[in-house]
Structure formats: C-alpha cells, structure tokens
Design a protein around this motif. Structure first.
Motif, PDB file in Angstrom:
ATOM      1  N   ALA A 167     -15.751 -15.900 -27.541  1.00  0.00           N
ATOM      2  CA  ALA A 167     -15.646 -17.306 -27.135  1.00  0.00           C
ATOM      3  C   ALA A 167     -16.297 -18.193 -28.192  1.00  0.00           C
ATOM      4  N   ARG A 168     -17.437 -17.736 -28.703  1.00  0.00           N
ATOM      5  CA  ARG A 168     -18.149 -18.508 -29.732  1.00  0.00           C
ATOM      6  C   ARG A 168     -17.256 -18.665 -30.973  1.00  0.00           C
ATOM      7  N   ARG A 169     -16.616 -17.576 -31.364  1.00  0.00           N
ATOM      8  CA  ARG A 169     -15.735 -17.634 -32.547  1.00  0.00           C
ATOM      9  C   ARG A 169     -14.547 -18.575 -32.300  1.00  0.00           C
ATOM     10  N   ALA A 170     -13.987 -18.498 -31.087  1.00  0.00           N
ATOM     11  CA  ALA A 170     -12.829 -19.362 -30.765  1.00  0.00           C
ATOM     12  C   ALA A 170     -13.256 -20.835 -30.776  1.00  0.00           C
ATOM     13  N   LEU A 171     -14.442 -21.108 -30.258  1.00  0.00           N
ATOM     14  CA  LEU A 171     -14.936 -22.498 -30.258  1.00  0.00           C
ATOM     15  C   LEU A 171     -15.179 -22.976 -31.688  1.00  0.00           C
ATOM     16  N   GLU A 172     -15.687 -22.078 -32.528  1.00  0.00           N
ATOM     17  CA  GLU A 172     -15.893 -22.447 -33.941  1.00  0.00           C
ATOM     18  C   GLU A 172     -14.569 -22.808 -34.602  1.00  0.00           C
ATOM     19  N   ARG A 173     -13.523 -22.066 -34.241  1.00  0.00           N
ATOM     20  CA  ARG A 173     -12.208 -22.324 -34.846  1.00  0.00           C
ATOM     21  C   ARG A 173     -11.676 -23.704 -34.498  1.00  0.00           C
ATOM     22  N   VAL A 174     -12.084 -24.236 -33.361  1.00  0.00           N
ATOM     23  CA  VAL A 174     -11.629 -25.583 -32.992  1.00  0.00           C
ATOM     24  C   VAL A 174     -12.704 -26.627 -33.291  1.00  0.00           C
ATOM     25  N   GLY A 175     -13.683 -26.230 -34.097  1.00  0.00           N
ATOM     26  CA  GLY A 175     -14.690 -27.186 -34.562  1.00  0.00           C
ATOM     27  C   GLY A 175     -15.783 -27.503 -33.558  1.00  0.00           C
ATOM     28  N   LEU A 176     -15.995 -26.609 -32.591  1.00  0.00           N
ATOM     29  CA  LEU A 176     -17.065 -26.824 -31.611  1.00  0.00           C
ATOM     30  C   LEU A 176     -18.064 -25.676 -31.715  1.00  0.00           C
ATOM     31  N   SER A 177     -19.257 -25.987 -32.132  1.00  0.00           N
ATOM     32  CA  SER A 177     -20.245 -24.914 -32.204  1.00  0.00           C
ATOM     33  C   SER A 177     -21.609 -25.471 -31.845  1.00  0.00           C
ATOM     34  N   GLY A 178     -22.609 -24.597 -31.844  1.00  0.00           N
ATOM     35  CA  GLY A 178     -23.977 -25.019 -31.556  1.00  0.00           C
ATOM     36  C   GLY A 178     -24.129 -25.563 -30.148  1.00  0.00           C
ATOM     37  N   ALA A 179     -24.801 -26.710 -30.060  1.00  0.00           N
ATOM     38  CA  ALA A 179     -25.174 -27.263 -28.755  1.00  0.00           C
ATOM     39  C   ALA A 179     -23.954 -27.617 -27.899  1.00  0.00           C
ATOM     40  N   VAL A 180     -22.859 -28.035 -28.535  1.00  0.00           N
ATOM     41  CA  VAL A 180     -21.674 -28.457 -27.767  1.00  0.00           C
ATOM     42  C   VAL A 180     -21.169 -27.321 -26.880  1.00  0.00           C
ATOM     43  N   ALA A 181     -21.300 -26.087 -27.366  1.00  0.00           N
ATOM     44  CA  ALA A 181     -20.799 -24.927 -26.621  1.00  0.00           C
ATOM     45  C   ALA A 181     -21.540 -24.748 -25.300  1.00  0.00           C
ATOM     46  N   CYS A 182     -22.765 -25.295 -25.218  1.00  0.00           N
ATOM     47  CA  CYS A 182     -23.572 -25.144 -23.990  1.00  0.00           C
ATOM     48  C   CYS A 182     -23.315 -26.265 -22.991  1.00  0.00           C
ATOM     49  N   ARG A 183     -22.583 -27.293 -23.408  1.00  0.00           N
ATOM     50  CA  ARG A 183     -22.359 -28.431 -22.503  1.00  0.00           C
ATOM     51  C   ARG A 183     -21.297 -28.102 -21.460  1.00  0.00           C
TER      52      ARG A 183
END
Ligand SMILES: Nc1ncnc2c1ncn2[C@@H]1O[C@H](COP(=O)(O)OP(=O)(O)O)[C@@H](O)[C@H]1O
Ligand SMILES: [Mg+2]
Length: 249
Positions: A123-139
């Motif tokens: 999931a983290r890798r997929a979020l990175e691919r769409v430009g969402l990483s770090g704190a945004v992933a926890c929101r």
C-alpha cells in the motif's frame, strides 16, 4: 501497440434496462499495456460498458474475453478471481471514512489473503506511485483534499498490481483546480505501459497526451475510433467533429 493478442476483447455487447438500450452492440479490443480513452455524451453507455466488463452489470448478449477467459459465462467464484486482476477507479472515491489512507489501500489486499505487514508495504508503494507518502498516508479521507482522496482511490486500484485498469470519469467530481494533479498521475501510469487501461473521461487534452486510442461512443455504439490525433485531425463522425470543436475552445 498492436491490437493482435488483446488482453480484453468485447464483441457485440448488448445491454438493456427495460426499454432503454444502454449498449447496442459494442466492440472493443485492448492490447496489454495499451491505454484506450472512451468518451461520448452523458447516457451513451460508458459506465455500463465498464460495469459489464467486470459484470457489475450483466450483459444481455455479446462476448467479453479477458486473458482468454469468457467473462460472460464465468462462474461467480472464478469471476472474483478475475476481478482481482482488474482495477476499478470510480468517479466517487468510496473510501472508508474511519480508516487511514494507507489502510484503505491495504484492506482489499488483506481481504484477498495477504499478510497485514506485506499489504501495508504494498500500500505504501502504491501511495508513493500516486505521489502520496509520509504523513498523508496516515490521514483519514476527511482530512484529504478531493484530489488526494482520488489518488488514494487510484492507489487502492493499483496495489493488487492489476493487468487491466478501468476508470470511470475519475476527475468528474473534482474541483477544476484539483483535476490537474489527478490527470498527471493518470498520465504517468498510462505512459508506463505496464497496465492496460480503459479510461472513460471527457478530458480530451489528456487523451491526446496519453492515449493510444480514442473510442467515441454514441447511443450505445462505437461511432468512431482511432489514434486520438488522427480522430481530431480528420473526424469521420458528427460526434468526432463535435469533440474536435470542444478541443479548440
Ligand atoms: N441501473 C440502471 N437502471 C436503469 N437504467 C440504467 C441503469 N444504468 C444505466 N441506465 C441507463 O442506460 C443508459 C446508459 O447509461 P450509462 O452507461 O450510465 O451512461 P454514461 O455513463 O455514458 O453516462 C442511460 O440511458 C441510463 O439512464
Ligand atoms: Mg457514466
């Protein structure tokens, strides 16, 4: 991209709702890695076409072949297996409000049997691919902008590593200012060519930049199709001419 050996073939697809003929014999071929943009006026059958491909709507007649399997007659359990290889991005994000962005993306993977730790990593890798990483992933979804929420929806569709992605007007419910960030992500994915895509959208500049083929639907049938630049340079149908005029605005 050659249309021989398609990953998805739709032939003579017919779907009625009572007296409404939503699809009147649609043919569509999608090669592995190919990006096909489908457009046409409201009510012409675009959503019905995508829904029939994964049998969220049941076709009345016609053939749908995905990776050499006949989708229309596939028993339900096998259909579920096939659906895991097909990502679907809806107009509305349909995220679960009480889960973080990361868990929204990981949940379907866990539901499909993946260990939670591995699912979160994916999931983290997929979020990175769409430009969402770090704190945004926890929101949670309520703490995200519309564009971010839709990118989470895209990451959720990407995470199972589908071979085909279906997109139903992914930017239509977004504030115009947020449309660009989602189109940029879509363009990156489309031009990577590792996943075949059928994208329903009215964003014709996107089609010109990212699509291998443009399909114009009208009243449940294909009015015209071809390379986007060819369709716009020399439209053969009335609807093709209409879309060209829109593009020149
Ligand atoms: N579940 C449904 N029940 C009845 N009619 C439907 C249903 N879904 C779609 N339709 C009708 O089928 C036609 C095609 O709809 P749709 O595929 O949603 O078009 P589009 O996505 O191009 O706007 C429309 O006339 C619509 O009203
Ligand atoms: Mg629709």
């Amino acid at each position: 991209m050659r249309a021989t050996n398609p990953i998805l073939t739709v032939e003579g697809l017919l779907k009625r709702y009572g007296k409404t003929c939503a699809l009147a014999g649609v043919d569509l071929h999608v090669a592995p890695g190919e990006t096909v943009v489908v457009t046409g006026p409201s009510g012409c059958g675009k959503s019905t076409l995508l829904r029939c491909i994964v049998r969220l709507a049941e076709p009345d007649a016609g053939r749908i072949t995905f990776e050499s399997r006949d989708i229309v007659t596939l028993p339900y359990l096998e259909l579920l297996e096939v659906r895991r290889k097909i990502g679907f991005v809806f107009q509305r994000f349909n995220l679960i409000a009480r889960l973080s962005a990361l868990d929204n993306v990981a949940l379907p993977l866990v539901a499909a049997g993946m260990a939670p730790g591995e699912a979160r990593e994916r999931a983290r890798r997929a979020l990175e691919r769409v430009g969402l990483s770090g704190a945004v992933a926890c929101r949670r979804p309520g703490e995200l902008s519309g564009g971010e929420a839709q990118r989470v929806g895209i990451a959720r569709a990407l995470a199972p590593e589908p071979v085909l992605m279906l997109w139903d007007e992914p930017t239509a419910s977004l504030d115009p200012i947020l449309v660009g960030e989602v189109l940029d992500v879509m363009e990156d994915l489309a031009t990577a060519r590792d996943t075949a895509m059928v994208i329903v959208t009215h964003e014709m500049r996107f089609a010109l930049r990212a699509a291998d083929r443009l399909v114009l639907l009208e009243r449940g049938a294909v009015a015209e199709e071809g390379r986007p630049e060819e369709v716009f340079a020399n439209p053969r149908s009335e609807i093709g001419r209409k879309y060209r005029r829109l593009l020149q605005l």
